[in-house]
Design a protein around this motif. Structure first.
Motif, PDB file in Angstrom:
ATOM      1  N   LEU A   1      19.181   7.303  -5.512  1.00 53.76           N
ATOM      2  CA  LEU A   1      19.013   8.516  -6.303  1.00 53.76           C
ATOM      3  C   LEU A   1      20.388   9.114  -6.600  1.00 53.76           C
ATOM      4  CD1 LEU A   1      16.823  10.248  -7.553  1.00 53.76           C
ATOM      5  CD2 LEU A   1      16.747  11.554  -5.427  1.00 53.76           C
ATOM      6  N   LEU A   2      20.767   9.111  -7.869  1.00 50.26           N
ATOM      7  CA  LEU A   2      22.095   9.553  -8.275  1.00 50.26           C
ATOM      8  C   LEU A   2      22.151  11.026  -8.643  1.00 50.26           C
ATOM      9  CD1 LEU A   2      23.172   6.503 -10.445  1.00 50.26           C
ATOM     10  CD2 LEU A   2      23.692   6.970  -8.044  1.00 50.26           C
ATOM     11  N   GLY A   3      20.999  11.659  -8.825  1.00 51.59           N
ATOM     12  CA  GLY A   3      21.001  13.069  -9.171  1.00 51.59           C
ATOM     13  C   GLY A   3      19.629  13.567  -9.528  1.00 51.59           C
ATOM     14  N   GLU A   4      19.566  14.888  -9.709  1.00 53.99           N
ATOM     15  CA  GLU A   4      18.322  15.548 -10.090  1.00 53.99           C
ATOM     16  C   GLU A   4      18.627  16.580 -11.163  1.00 53.99           C
ATOM     17  OE1 GLU A   4      16.354  17.222  -6.681  1.00 53.99           O
ATOM     18  OE2 GLU A   4      16.675  15.420  -5.490  1.00 53.99           O
ATOM     19  N   ALA A   5      17.674  16.773 -12.054  1.00 55.26           N
ATOM     20  CA  ALA A   5      17.813  17.757 -13.117  1.00 55.26           C
ATOM     21  C   ALA A   5      16.542  18.586 -13.195  1.00 55.26           C
ATOM     22  CB  ALA A   5      18.061  17.063 -14.453  1.00 55.26           C
TER      23      ALA A   5
ATOM     24  N   ASN B   1      11.606  12.761  -1.232  1.00 58.01           N
ATOM     25  CA  ASN B   1      11.194  12.337   0.108  1.00 58.01           C
ATOM     26  C   ASN B   1      10.427  11.018   0.074  1.00 58.01           C
ATOM     27  OD1 ASN B   1      12.409  14.537   1.319  1.00 58.01           O
ATOM     28  ND2 ASN B   1      10.556  15.775   1.287  1.00 58.01           N
ATOM     29  N   TYR B   2       9.518  10.863  -0.886  1.00 54.66           N
ATOM     30  CA  TYR B   2       8.783   9.597  -1.017  1.00 54.66           C
ATOM     31  C   TYR B   2       9.732   8.441  -1.297  1.00 54.66           C
ATOM     32  CZ  TYR B   2       4.031  11.535  -1.035  1.00 54.66           C
ATOM     33  OH  TYR B   2       2.850  12.130  -0.686  1.00 54.66           O
TER      34      TYR B   2
ATOM     35  N   LEU C   1       9.638  21.954  -5.857  1.00 53.32           N
ATOM     36  CA  LEU C   1       8.795  21.307  -4.850  1.00 53.32           C
ATOM     37  C   LEU C   1       8.446  19.876  -5.254  1.00 53.32           C
ATOM     38  CD1 LEU C   1       7.239  21.395  -2.204  1.00 53.32           C
ATOM     39  CD2 LEU C   1       5.316  22.414  -3.449  1.00 53.32           C
ATOM     40  N   SER C   2       8.166  19.661  -6.520  1.00 47.57           N
ATOM     41  CA  SER C   2       7.854  18.308  -6.999  1.00 47.57           C
ATOM     42  C   SER C   2       9.064  17.391  -6.871  1.00 47.57           C
ATOM     43  CB  SER C   2       7.384  18.353  -8.449  1.00 47.57           C
ATOM     44  OG  SER C   2       6.167  19.052  -8.548  1.00 47.57           O
ATOM     45  N   ARG C   3      10.263  17.915  -7.167  1.00 51.02           N
ATOM     46  CA  ARG C   3      11.482  17.112  -6.985  1.00 51.02           C
ATOM     47  C   ARG C   3      11.655  16.736  -5.519  1.00 51.02           C
ATOM     48  NH1 ARG C   3      13.729  21.079 -10.229  1.00 51.02           N
ATOM     49  NH2 ARG C   3      14.936  21.907  -8.496  1.00 51.02           N
ATOM     50  N   GLU C   4      11.424  17.694  -4.632  1.00 52.09           N
ATOM     51  CA  GLU C   4      11.571  17.447  -3.202  1.00 52.09           C
ATOM     52  C   GLU C   4      10.577  16.401  -2.707  1.00 52.09           C
ATOM     53  OE1 GLU C   4      11.256  19.802   1.069  1.00 52.09           O
ATOM     54  OE2 GLU C   4      11.216  20.948  -0.793  1.00 52.09           O
ATOM     55  N   ILE C   5       9.332  16.503  -3.132  1.00 49.85           N
ATOM     56  CA  ILE C   5       8.304  15.539  -2.727  1.00 49.85           C
ATOM     57  C   ILE C   5       8.675  14.135  -3.198  1.00 49.85           C
ATOM     58  CG2 ILE C   5       5.908  14.825  -3.131  1.00 49.85           C
ATOM     59  CD1 ILE C   5       5.228  17.876  -3.138  1.00 49.85           C
ATOM     60  N   LEU C   6       9.054  14.006  -4.460  1.00 57.32           N
ATOM     61  CA  LEU C   6       9.424  12.686  -4.984  1.00 57.32           C
ATOM     62  C   LEU C   6      10.656  12.144  -4.262  1.00 57.32           C
ATOM     63  CD1 LEU C   6       9.021  10.357  -6.895  1.00 57.32           C
ATOM     64  CD2 LEU C   6      10.144  11.689  -8.682  1.00 57.32           C
TER      65      LEU C   6
END
Length: 70
Positions: free
Chosen positions: A31-35, A20-21, A13-18
């Motif tokens: 944004l090249l990726g998420e971990a 979206n912001y 959820l925190s990844r999604e919020i950031l």
């Protein structure tokens, strides 16, 4: 100029919020990726030339500073 970045955060959820912001307010951040853990983050850092890492400092089992030891 685009700022190349990744998100390192164990909570989805925190990844999604950031994400979206960033999409709404920071069009110059690419944004090249998420971990979701340190191992995934390390892989992304090795794969990309980054300008910025949004880093959750305290995660289960490891913390962000453990990445410095790799």
């Amino acid at each position: 100029m685009k700022i190349r970045a990744i998100i390192v955060e164990d909570e989805a959820l925190s990844r999604e919020i950031l994400r979206n912001y960033l999409g709404k307010y920071c069009p110059n951040v690419e944004l090249l990726g998420e971990a979701s853990n340190i191992n995934e983050a390390y892989e992304l850092i090795q794969q990309h030339e980054l300008d910025l890492v949004f880093l959750d400092v305290e995660m289960p089992f490891e913390n962000a500073f453990d990445m410095l030891e790799k």
